[in-house]
Scaffold this motif. Structure first.
Motif, mmCIF file in Angstrom:
data_model
loop_
_atom_site.group_PDB
_atom_site.id
_atom_site.type_symbol
_atom_site.label_atom_id
_atom_site.label_comp_id
_atom_site.label_asym_id
_atom_site.label_seq_id
_atom_site.Cartn_x
_atom_site.Cartn_y
_atom_site.Cartn_z
ATOM 1 N N LEU A 297 0.805 -1.218 0.000
ATOM 2 C CA LEU A 297 0.000 0.000 0.000
ATOM 3 C C LEU A 297 0.841 1.272 0.000
ATOM 4 O O LEU A 297 1.716 1.459 0.852
ATOM 5 N N THR A 298 0.544 2.156 -0.950
ATOM 6 C CA THR A 298 1.032 3.532 -0.878
ATOM 7 C C THR A 298 0.253 4.229 0.236
ATOM 8 O O THR A 298 -0.979 4.135 0.296
ATOM 9 N N THR A 299 0.969 4.935 1.119
ATOM 10 C CA THR A 299 0.290 5.487 2.288
ATOM 11 C C THR A 299 1.041 6.683 2.840
ATOM 12 O O THR A 299 2.185 6.952 2.442
ATOM 13 N N VAL A 300 0.407 7.400 3.746
ATOM 14 C CA VAL A 300 1.028 8.531 4.431
ATOM 15 C C VAL A 300 1.532 8.056 5.791
ATOM 16 O O VAL A 300 0.759 7.524 6.586
ATOM 17 N N ARG A 301 2.801 8.237 6.019
ATOM 18 C CA ARG A 301 3.385 7.772 7.274
ATOM 19 C C ARG A 301 3.217 8.816 8.362
ATOM 20 O O ARG A 301 3.563 9.979 8.193
ATOM 21 N N GLN A 302 2.669 8.379 9.499
ATOM 22 C CA GLN A 302 2.615 9.201 10.707
ATOM 23 C C GLN A 302 3.716 8.746 11.659
ATOM 24 O O GLN A 302 3.954 7.551 11.811
ATOM 25 N N PHE A 303 4.334 9.692 12.325
ATOM 26 C CA PHE A 303 5.408 9.375 13.268
ATOM 27 C C PHE A 303 4.835 9.431 14.688
ATOM 28 O O PHE A 303 4.995 10.415 15.411
ATOM 29 N N PHE A 304 4.150 8.339 15.054
ATOM 30 C CA PHE A 304 3.467 8.297 16.345
ATOM 31 C C PHE A 304 4.452 8.393 17.506
ATOM 32 O O PHE A 304 4.140 8.963 18.551
ATOM 33 N N GLY A 305 5.639 7.809 17.323
ATOM 34 C CA GLY A 305 6.642 7.879 18.379
ATOM 35 C C GLY A 305 7.037 9.307 18.686
ATOM 36 O O GLY A 305 7.215 9.689 19.850
#
Length: 345
Positions: A297-305
């Protein structure tokens, strides 16, 4: 007749090591042990290490309640969270726990099944009774920005994945930027427009993603289809995907999270619509499994850390200095994989 009352001897409760025991073991004064226990800096390194060695040898644990009375700190952070089931919330909570532990704080978690004013205020009161130094609120809903919602005063508060106007510091992913990246990626491939599978209407993050998707389409002069609302689950994505698959004009879909994107992918496969040859799909989150979807999947990465770490930093800054920090947005990144391509000729 004589009656004799016999009383069984109760075992004596063993007394744990005291501060005086540590002082004798380390050959220092009790005042020096107290300074080390409270993290004071006016103890030289060799003496501090000797005291710490004695504590470990004897199994001495400083009395946290007594230390809190002296210092005014409990070294505990409260977390009020709407749901424990979502991918983003759990990743953020994990990061908060790690960051708090690194700073010498524990966390107390209060789940809130229904994010209403009464539920949140009640959770806040419970945390006040638990003796915490501050509170991080993760409610994922348009709640704290409503005029009739007032949190009890007296504790530092940081808000994650929501907003409370200028009353409390906010830390969040840049939701709008991520949605723009996804929409512009699909338009840049040549799709004439992009359909959107949105998150719940009460969700703060879903609203920002939907608004940015619509604004991006308008900015590029593209038609704006009606958004289709899901509930974050793959089941809702599947149901919406089956409807979208019936329309041959649908060639590009931006879903508000990866789980709904998984449902859309399944619906396209079941309907005979090839991904990405006929339909391109983009998600949002970049959960670990996204690279194993078919196609990946092409997706938007969130940096939850980063969101979790910065929320703890903002809270402890206010706890320790009394000064409130401003709001923080953590950047997003588009991760291009095999679920997107140019539209069919």
């Amino acid at each position: 007749m004589t009656t004799t009352n016999q009383t069984e001897a109760l075992p004596l409760r063993r007394r744990g090591p005291s501060m005086a025991d540590v002082a004798r073991e380390a050959n220092v004064s009790g005042q020096t042990v107290s300074r080390v226990s409270n993290g004071r800096s006016n103890v030289d390194a060799d003496t501090r290490e000797r005291v710490l060695t004695a504590m470990r040898k004897l199994g001495y644990r400083p009395n946290s309640a007594a230390r809190a009375l002296r210092s005014g700190r409990f070294h505990s952070i409260g977390v009020i969270m709407f749901t424990l089931s979502s991918f983003g919330n759990m990743r953020t909570l994990d990061a908060i726990a790690v960051a708090a532990a690194d700073a010498g704080y524990s966390i107390t978690l209060i789940p809130v099944p229904h994010p209403t004013q009464g539920e949140v205020a009640g959770a806040f009161d419970r945390l006040s009774e638990e003796a915490v130094d501050g509170v991080i609120i993760i409610v994922e809903a348009h709640l704290l920005d409503e005029n009739d919602v007032e949190l009890p005063a007296g504790l530092p508060v940081v808000v994650v994945d929501s907003t409370a106007g200028d009353r409390y510091p906010m830390v969040d992913t840049d939701q709008a930027h991520g949605a723009r990246l996804a929409t512009e990626h699909l338009l840049g491939l040549g799709h004439r427009t992009v359909w959107h599978v949105a998150g719940p209407e009460r969700s703060y993050s879903a609203t920002h993603r939907r608004e940015a998707w619509e604004q991006t389409l308008r900015a590029h002069g593209a038609e704006v289809p009606a958004a289709l609302v899901g509930d974050w689950s793959s089941e809702s994505g599947h149901a919406i995907g089956l409807e979208l698959a019936k329309d041959p004009e649908v060639t590009a879909i931006f879903t508000a999270n990866d789980q709904m994107a998984l449902g859309v992918l399944r619906a396209m496969h079941e309907s005979g619509r090839a991904v990405p040859a006929e339909v391109s799909v983009v998600g949002f989150d970049d959960m670990e499994e996204s690279r194993s979807f078919w196609p990946p999947l092409t997706t938007v990465r969130q940096f939850f850390g980063e969101v979790g770490r910065r929320s703890v930093e903002a809270l402890l800054s206010e706890v320790e200095s009394g000064e409130r920090e401003g709001s923080t947005l953590v950047a997003t990144e588009l991760i291009v994989r095999e679920s997107t391509a140019r539209p069919p000729a």
